[in-house]
Scaffold this motif. Structure first.
Motif, PDB file in Angstrom:
ATOM      1  N   PRO A   1       0.839  -1.208   0.000  1.00 18.46           N
ATOM      2  CA  PRO A   1       0.000   0.000   0.000  1.00 18.46           C
ATOM      3  C   PRO A   1       0.869   1.253   0.000  1.00 18.46           C
ATOM      4  CG  PRO A   1       0.113  -0.907   2.194  1.00 18.46           C
ATOM      5  CD  PRO A   1       0.845  -1.876   1.303  1.00 18.46           C
ATOM      6  N   ASP A   2       0.262   2.382  -0.273  1.00 20.92           N
ATOM      7  CA  ASP A   2       1.001   3.647  -0.220  1.00 20.92           C
ATOM      8  C   ASP A   2       0.798   4.341   1.127  1.00 20.92           C
ATOM      9  OD1 ASP A   2      -1.614   4.318  -0.643  1.00 20.92           O
ATOM     10  OD2 ASP A   2      -1.262   5.431  -2.491  1.00 20.92           O
ATOM     11  N   THR A   3       0.453   3.561   2.155  1.00 23.37           N
ATOM     12  CA  THR A   3       0.276   4.086   3.511  1.00 23.37           C
ATOM     13  C   THR A   3       1.197   3.319   4.469  1.00 23.37           C
ATOM     14  OG1 THR A   3      -1.490   2.504   3.962  1.00 23.37           O
ATOM     15  CG2 THR A   3      -2.149   4.657   3.096  1.00 23.37           C
ATOM     16  N   PHE A   4       1.350   3.852   5.655  1.00 22.80           N
ATOM     17  CA  PHE A   4       2.190   3.221   6.680  1.00 22.80           C
ATOM     18  C   PHE A   4       1.328   2.887   7.879  1.00 22.80           C
ATOM     19  CE2 PHE A   4       5.104   5.601   4.063  1.00 22.80           C
ATOM     20  CZ  PHE A   4       6.141   4.714   3.911  1.00 22.80           C
ATOM     21  N   PRO A   5       1.721   2.018   8.799  1.00 23.77           N
ATOM     22  CA  PRO A   5       3.033   1.366   8.888  1.00 23.77           C
ATOM     23  C   PRO A   5       3.115   0.118   8.013  1.00 23.77           C
ATOM     24  CG  PRO A   5       1.701   0.698  10.751  1.00 23.77           C
ATOM     25  CD  PRO A   5       0.874   1.693   9.944  1.00 23.77           C
ATOM     26  N   LEU A   6       4.351  -0.327   7.790  1.00 25.45           N
ATOM     27  CA  LEU A   6       4.619  -1.563   7.066  1.00 25.45           C
ATOM     28  C   LEU A   6       5.071  -2.625   8.063  1.00 25.45           C
ATOM     29  CD1 LEU A   6       6.658  -0.200   4.028  1.00 25.45           C
ATOM     30  CD2 LEU A   6       4.244  -0.807   4.095  1.00 25.45           C
ATOM     31  N   ARG A   7       4.581  -3.851   7.906  1.00 27.95           N
ATOM     32  CA  ARG A   7       5.014  -4.971   8.745  1.00 27.95           C
ATOM     33  C   ARG A   7       5.866  -5.905   7.897  1.00 27.95           C
ATOM     34  NH1 ARG A   7      -0.047  -4.977   9.253  1.00 27.95           N
ATOM     35  NH2 ARG A   7      -0.345  -6.956   8.214  1.00 27.95           N
ATOM     36  N   PHE A   8       7.072  -6.225   8.416  1.00 25.83           N
ATOM     37  CA  PHE A   8       7.922  -7.162   7.685  1.00 25.83           C
ATOM     38  C   PHE A   8       8.778  -7.962   8.656  1.00 25.83           C
ATOM     39  CE2 PHE A   8      10.420  -3.329   8.074  1.00 25.83           C
ATOM     40  CZ  PHE A   8      11.718  -3.773   8.294  1.00 25.83           C
ATOM     41  N   VAL A   9       9.340  -9.049   8.164  1.00 23.47           N
ATOM     42  CA  VAL A   9      10.274  -9.874   8.918  1.00 23.47           C
ATOM     43  C   VAL A   9      11.588  -9.896   8.149  1.00 23.47           C
ATOM     44  CG1 VAL A   9       8.495 -11.303   9.990  1.00 23.47           C
ATOM     45  CG2 VAL A   9       9.473 -12.003   7.807  1.00 23.47           C
ATOM     46  N   GLU A  10      12.679 -10.185   8.848  1.00 21.61           N
ATOM     47  CA  GLU A  10      13.965 -10.260   8.155  1.00 21.61           C
ATOM     48  C   GLU A  10      14.779 -11.424   8.681  1.00 21.61           C
ATOM     49  OE1 GLU A  10      17.360  -9.488   9.141  1.00 21.61           O
ATOM     50  OE2 GLU A  10      16.813  -9.193  11.203  1.00 21.61           O
ATOM     51  N   GLY A  11      15.647 -11.942   7.831  1.00 20.76           N
ATOM     52  CA  GLY A  11      16.504 -13.061   8.194  1.00 20.76           C
ATOM     53  C   GLY A  11      17.403 -13.399   7.026  1.00 20.76           C
ATOM     54  N   GLY A  12      18.149 -14.481   7.147  1.00 20.41           N
ATOM     55  CA  GLY A  12      19.030 -14.867   6.061  1.00 20.41           C
ATOM     56  C   GLY A  12      19.682 -16.205   6.311  1.00 20.41           C
ATOM     57  N   ASP A  13      20.210 -16.779   5.234  1.00 21.86           N
ATOM     58  CA  ASP A  13      20.867 -18.081   5.302  1.00 21.86           C
ATOM     59  C   ASP A  13      20.017 -19.073   6.085  1.00 21.86           C
ATOM     60  OD1 ASP A  13      23.030 -17.356   3.734  1.00 21.86           O
ATOM     61  OD2 ASP A  13      24.096 -16.513   5.438  1.00 21.86           O
ATOM     62  N   LEU A  14      18.769 -19.222   5.674  1.00 24.51           N
ATOM     63  CA  LEU A  14      17.808 -20.052   6.389  1.00 24.51           C
ATOM     64  C   LEU A  14      17.959 -21.538   6.130  1.00 24.51           C
ATOM     65  CD1 LEU A  14      14.638 -17.894   5.692  1.00 24.51           C
ATOM     66  CD2 LEU A  14      15.971 -17.979   7.798  1.00 24.51           C
ATOM     67  N   TYR A  15      18.574 -21.899   5.032  1.00 22.43           N
ATOM     68  CA  TYR A  15      18.631 -23.313   4.666  1.00 22.43           C
ATOM     69  C   TYR A  15      19.917 -23.927   5.204  1.00 22.43           C
ATOM     70  CZ  TYR A  15      18.083 -27.552   1.985  1.00 22.43           C
ATOM     71  OH  TYR A  15      17.919 -28.863   1.620  1.00 22.43           O
ATOM     72  N   HIS A  16      19.786 -24.826   6.157  1.00 19.15           N
ATOM     73  CA  HIS A  16      20.939 -25.492   6.774  1.00 19.15           C
ATOM     74  C   HIS A  16      20.751 -27.005   6.696  1.00 19.15           C
ATOM     75  CE1 HIS A  16      22.635 -21.801   8.402  1.00 19.15           C
ATOM     76  NE2 HIS A  16      21.405 -21.462   8.709  1.00 19.15           N
ATOM     77  N   GLY A  17      21.042 -27.591   5.547  1.00 20.18           N
ATOM     78  CA  GLY A  17      20.953 -29.043   5.393  1.00 20.18           C
ATOM     79  C   GLY A  17      19.577 -29.519   5.021  1.00 20.18           C
ATOM     80  N   SER A  18      18.682 -29.633   5.979  1.00 21.13           N
ATOM     81  CA  SER A  18      17.328 -30.090   5.679  1.00 21.13           C
ATOM     82  C   SER A  18      16.389 -28.890   5.634  1.00 21.13           C
ATOM     83  CB  SER A  18      16.843 -31.087   6.729  1.00 21.13           C
ATOM     84  OG  SER A  18      16.475 -30.416   7.911  1.00 21.13           O
ATOM     85  N   GLY A  19      15.273 -29.059   4.989  1.00 22.71           N
ATOM     86  CA  GLY A  19      14.303 -27.973   4.882  1.00 22.71           C
ATOM     87  C   GLY A  19      13.470 -27.780   6.131  1.00 22.71           C
ATOM     88  N   SER A  20      13.576 -28.672   7.114  1.00 21.98           N
ATOM     89  CA  SER A  20      12.713 -28.572   8.295  1.00 21.98           C
ATOM     90  C   SER A  20      12.979 -27.311   9.106  1.00 21.98           C
ATOM     91  CB  SER A  20      12.848 -29.815   9.170  1.00 21.98           C
ATOM     92  OG  SER A  20      14.166 -29.930   9.672  1.00 21.98           O
ATOM     93  N   PHE A  21      14.238 -26.906   9.243  1.00 21.56           N
ATOM     94  CA  PHE A  21      14.568 -25.685   9.978  1.00 21.56           C
ATOM     95  C   PHE A  21      13.965 -24.465   9.276  1.00 21.56           C
ATOM     96  CE2 PHE A  21      17.340 -21.995  10.593  1.00 21.56           C
ATOM     97  CZ  PHE A  21      17.251 -21.854  11.968  1.00 21.56           C
ATOM     98  N   MET A  22      14.142 -24.414   7.971  1.00 25.30           N
ATOM     99  CA  MET A  22      13.610 -23.287   7.190  1.00 25.30           C
ATOM    100  C   MET A  22      12.087 -23.250   7.252  1.00 25.30           C
ATOM    101  SD  MET A  22      14.321 -22.365   3.266  1.00 25.30           S
ATOM    102  CE  MET A  22      13.292 -21.244   2.373  1.00 25.30           C
ATOM    103  N   GLU A  23      11.455 -24.406   7.116  1.00 19.51           N
ATOM    104  CA  GLU A  23       9.993 -24.467   7.163  1.00 19.51           C
ATOM    105  C   GLU A  23       9.465 -23.985   8.514  1.00 19.51           C
ATOM    106  OE1 GLU A  23       6.385 -27.720   6.666  1.00 19.51           O
ATOM    107  OE2 GLU A  23       8.413 -28.252   6.024  1.00 19.51           O
TER     108      GLU A  23
END
Length: 140
Positions: free
Chosen positions: A86-108
């Motif tokens: 939208p062109d209004t505030f506030p914005l809700r977001f999450v942040e992170g990185g390097d989520l995949y560590h071997g199996s997908g269960s951690f990322m999921e």
């Protein structure tokens, strides 16, 4: 086409653009079609492919979209949805990185917890966020 490799990013204004990206083992060209929800006609957009390690990164830029609008896009026979910001505030977001560590269960598990906050988008860092050239060279 494997939808598990699909992710959306922005190259420009998140209120009026969306970049659809996915990883593929297929070098062959593919088409992407999109439409605003409620409209009948589909618009076709060009898909570029870049070599990424042993895979191909496919990318399509959608432009001239409406803020705070719901859109659908189609790759092969699969249909997906997104909303522009939208062109209004506030914005809700999450942040992170390097989520995949071997199996997908951690990322999921991490993604499910983040989704509970009902974010408008997620900011991710790591290998998948690098800019790629058509020769496969990775640039930060």
């Amino acid at each position: 086409f494997e939808e598990s490799t699909l992710y959306l990013t922005w190259q420009e204004n998140p209120q009026t653009t969306m970049t659809v990206q996915w990883l593929s083992q297929n070098e062959q060209p593919v088409s992407l079609f999109y439409q605003k929800e409620g409209e009948m006609a589909w618009k076709e957009v060009a898909v570029e492919k870049y070599f990424f390690y042993s895979l191909f990164l496919a990318r399509a830029d959608l432009k001239s979209l409406e803020p705070a609008a719901a859109y659908r896009f189609r790759i092969e026979e699969q249909i997906f949805r997104f909303k522009t910001l939208p062109d209004t505030f506030p914005l809700r977001f999450v942040e992170g990185g390097d989520l995949y560590h071997g199996s997908g269960s951690f990322m999921e598990k991490t993604c499910k917890e983040a989704a509970k906050t009902n974010p408008m988008f997620a900011v991710l860092g790591g290998d998948i966020a690098y800019v790629l050239t058509k020769t496969g060279t990775v640039k930060e």
